[in-house]
Design a protein around this motif. Sequence first.
Motif, PDB file in Angstrom:
ATOM      1  N   VAL A   1     -72.687   2.990  32.587  1.00 41.52           N
ATOM      2  CA  VAL A   1     -71.503   2.478  31.960  1.00 41.52           C
ATOM      3  C   VAL A   1     -71.804   1.473  30.878  1.00 41.52           C
ATOM      4  O   VAL A   1     -72.568   0.572  31.219  1.00 41.52           O
ATOM      5  CB  VAL A   1     -70.235   2.131  33.029  1.00 41.52           C
ATOM      6  CG1 VAL A   1     -70.609   1.049  33.770  1.00 41.52           C
ATOM      7  CG2 VAL A   1     -69.047   1.915  32.227  1.00 41.52           C
ATOM      8  N   ASP A   2     -71.118   1.319  29.852  1.00 41.69           N
ATOM      9  CA  ASP A   2     -71.085   0.097  28.818  1.00 41.69           C
ATOM     10  C   ASP A   2     -70.357  -1.125  29.466  1.00 41.69           C
ATOM     11  O   ASP A   2     -69.329  -1.149  29.540  1.00 41.69           O
ATOM     12  CB  ASP A   2     -70.473   0.864  27.688  1.00 41.69           C
ATOM     13  CG  ASP A   2     -70.334  -0.501  26.556  1.00 41.69           C
ATOM     14  OD1 ASP A   2     -71.215  -1.458  26.711  1.00 41.69           O
ATOM     15  OD2 ASP A   2     -69.765  -0.333  25.519  1.00 41.69           O
ATOM     16  N   LEU A   3     -71.222  -2.035  29.849  1.00 37.76           N
ATOM     17  CA  LEU A   3     -70.822  -3.353  30.436  1.00 37.76           C
ATOM     18  C   LEU A   3     -69.985  -4.047  29.435  1.00 37.76           C
ATOM     19  O   LEU A   3     -68.982  -4.851  30.058  1.00 37.76           O
ATOM     20  CB  LEU A   3     -71.888  -4.017  31.091  1.00 37.76           C
ATOM     21  CG  LEU A   3     -72.606  -3.238  32.478  1.00 37.76           C
ATOM     22  CD1 LEU A   3     -73.752  -4.251  32.887  1.00 37.76           C
ATOM     23  CD2 LEU A   3     -71.735  -2.983  33.478  1.00 37.76           C
ATOM     24  N   SER A   4     -70.371  -3.987  28.210  1.00 32.81           N
ATOM     25  CA  SER A   4     -69.527  -4.922  27.256  1.00 32.81           C
ATOM     26  C   SER A   4     -68.026  -4.580  27.375  1.00 32.81           C
ATOM     27  O   SER A   4     -67.234  -5.248  26.732  1.00 32.81           O
ATOM     28  CB  SER A   4     -70.228  -4.583  25.710  1.00 32.81           C
ATOM     29  OG  SER A   4     -69.912  -3.471  25.507  1.00 32.81           O
ATOM     30  N   ALA A   5     -67.844  -3.359  27.622  1.00 36.02           N
ATOM     31  CA  ALA A   5     -66.236  -2.883  27.694  1.00 36.02           C
ATOM     32  C   ALA A   5     -65.493  -3.478  28.867  1.00 36.02           C
ATOM     33  O   ALA A   5     -64.191  -3.432  28.765  1.00 36.02           O
ATOM     34  CB  ALA A   5     -66.130  -1.405  27.538  1.00 36.02           C
ATOM     35  N   LEU A   6     -66.213  -4.049  29.598  1.00 38.18           N
ATOM     36  CA  LEU A   6     -65.732  -4.507  30.989  1.00 38.18           C
ATOM     37  C   LEU A   6     -65.325  -6.119  30.856  1.00 38.18           C
ATOM     38  O   LEU A   6     -65.208  -6.768  31.910  1.00 38.18           O
ATOM     39  CB  LEU A   6     -66.290  -4.299  32.073  1.00 38.18           C
ATOM     40  CG  LEU A   6     -66.618  -2.822  32.464  1.00 38.18           C
ATOM     41  CD1 LEU A   6     -67.313  -2.623  33.894  1.00 38.18           C
ATOM     42  CD2 LEU A   6     -65.564  -1.959  32.496  1.00 38.18           C
ATOM     43  N   GLU A   7     -65.163  -6.693  29.647  1.00 36.24           N
ATOM     44  CA  GLU A   7     -65.151  -8.068  29.550  1.00 36.24           C
ATOM     45  C   GLU A   7     -64.425  -8.709  30.398  1.00 36.24           C
ATOM     46  O   GLU A   7     -63.032  -8.490  30.447  1.00 36.24           O
ATOM     47  CB  GLU A   7     -64.601  -8.250  28.040  1.00 36.24           C
ATOM     48  CG  GLU A   7     -64.614  -9.663  27.654  1.00 36.24           C
ATOM     49  CD  GLU A   7     -65.960 -10.425  27.549  1.00 36.24           C
ATOM     50  OE1 GLU A   7     -66.242 -11.512  28.043  1.00 36.24           O
ATOM     51  OE2 GLU A   7     -66.890  -9.822  26.831  1.00 36.24           O
ATOM     52  N   GLY A   8     -64.830  -9.769  31.054  1.00 41.69           N
ATOM     53  CA  GLY A   8     -64.162 -10.672  32.037  1.00 41.69           C
ATOM     54  C   GLY A   8     -63.800 -10.010  33.273  1.00 41.69           C
ATOM     55  O   GLY A   8     -63.045 -10.421  34.127  1.00 41.69           O
ATOM     56  N   TYR A   9     -64.269  -8.671  33.784  1.00 45.25           N
ATOM     57  CA  TYR A   9     -64.021  -8.100  35.105  1.00 45.25           C
ATOM     58  C   TYR A   9     -65.283  -7.686  35.748  1.00 45.25           C
ATOM     59  O   TYR A   9     -66.305  -7.578  35.268  1.00 45.25           O
ATOM     60  CB  TYR A   9     -63.050  -6.858  34.977  1.00 45.25           C
ATOM     61  CG  TYR A   9     -61.890  -6.983  34.519  1.00 45.25           C
ATOM     62  CD1 TYR A   9     -60.731  -7.473  35.321  1.00 45.25           C
ATOM     63  CD2 TYR A   9     -61.270  -6.974  33.078  1.00 45.25           C
ATOM     64  CE1 TYR A   9     -59.438  -7.492  35.052  1.00 45.25           C
ATOM     65  CE2 TYR A   9     -60.021  -6.964  32.861  1.00 45.25           C
ATOM     66  CZ  TYR A   9     -59.065  -7.661  33.646  1.00 45.25           C
ATOM     67  OH  TYR A   9     -57.665  -7.608  33.037  1.00 45.25           O
ATOM     68  N   THR A  10     -65.177  -7.782  37.174  1.00 41.50           N
ATOM     69  CA  THR A  10     -66.435  -7.577  38.098  1.00 41.50           C
ATOM     70  C   THR A  10     -65.742  -6.321  38.947  1.00 41.50           C
ATOM     71  O   THR A  10     -64.677  -6.491  39.385  1.00 41.50           O
ATOM     72  CB  THR A  10     -66.683  -8.468  39.046  1.00 41.50           C
ATOM     73  OG1 THR A  10     -67.361  -9.688  38.218  1.00 41.50           O
ATOM     74  CG2 THR A  10     -67.884  -8.025  39.946  1.00 41.50           C
ATOM     75  N   ILE A  11     -66.402  -5.278  39.053  1.00 37.54           N
ATOM     76  CA  ILE A  11     -66.121  -4.208  40.008  1.00 37.54           C
ATOM     77  C   ILE A  11     -67.343  -4.067  41.169  1.00 37.54           C
ATOM     78  O   ILE A  11     -68.362  -3.863  40.871  1.00 37.54           O
ATOM     79  CB  ILE A  11     -65.943  -2.780  39.129  1.00 37.54           C
ATOM     80  CG1 ILE A  11     -65.128  -2.758  37.950  1.00 37.54           C
ATOM     81  CG2 ILE A  11     -65.885  -1.716  40.009  1.00 37.54           C
ATOM     82  CD1 ILE A  11     -65.058  -1.624  37.130  1.00 37.54           C
TER      83      ILE A  11
END
Length: 239
Positions: free
Chosen positions: A101-111
């Motif tokens: 997955v593109d981690l840059s799209a999850l700005e500010g979140y942890t899964i």
Amino acid sequence: MRRKDRDAAELRPVKITTGVNPFAEGSCLLEAGQTRVLCIATVEPGVPKWKQEAGGGWITAEYSMLPRANRSRTPRERGSGPSGRTMEIQRLIGRSLRACVDLSALEGYTITLDCDVMQADGGTRCASITGAWVALYQALEGMVLQGQLRAMPDILPVAAVSTGLLEGSLLLDLCYEEDRDADVDLNLVMLKDKTLVEVQGTLESGRFDRQMLNRMMDLGEEGIRQLIEMQEKAAGLTD
């Protein structure tokens, strides 16, 4: 013939049940033969301190085996923390999910993906990776619906499977007894585009050649192709 008349190149019966935890952002129960793993995705604001400077979001994983997942009770891991094996597996799960997955799209979140083995009959790390992807996909869909993400990030299915050489026979998706007795065993983690996250192969005695490695890789790739079809169906991407 193998246990329950399974062919050498045949996966164990696989079942993926989604929505098993109504409180979680994503969840599934993956059953592969007698192995059963509960995979839960949790979305939380914030990222590790070092990630704040780098930008983007983060995906991590925790893995555990319930006390009676095995044939005898295994005490819970407390006090000194997770064992070396547990740490190795949860790091592998995390690496596998971050690779897809593109981690840059999850700005500010942890899964966080929690993978808990309810019943172990071999292949628990592979089942955890395969099931965790389904839970992750559900969580990302929910983040879009909640307005936490503007759009669905670029994501490819990632799955894992074992292959092994036992008494001269090349086998796919080893159960516990096969894994225990195998002369060579190999775990393969691969994305839908056939790029690799990890190839982990060992042998107990003797040696094996490049030709055998290629055969094991080809068999594992076909198994992963089938698992990805099941993932996509469970995620609602195909009928």
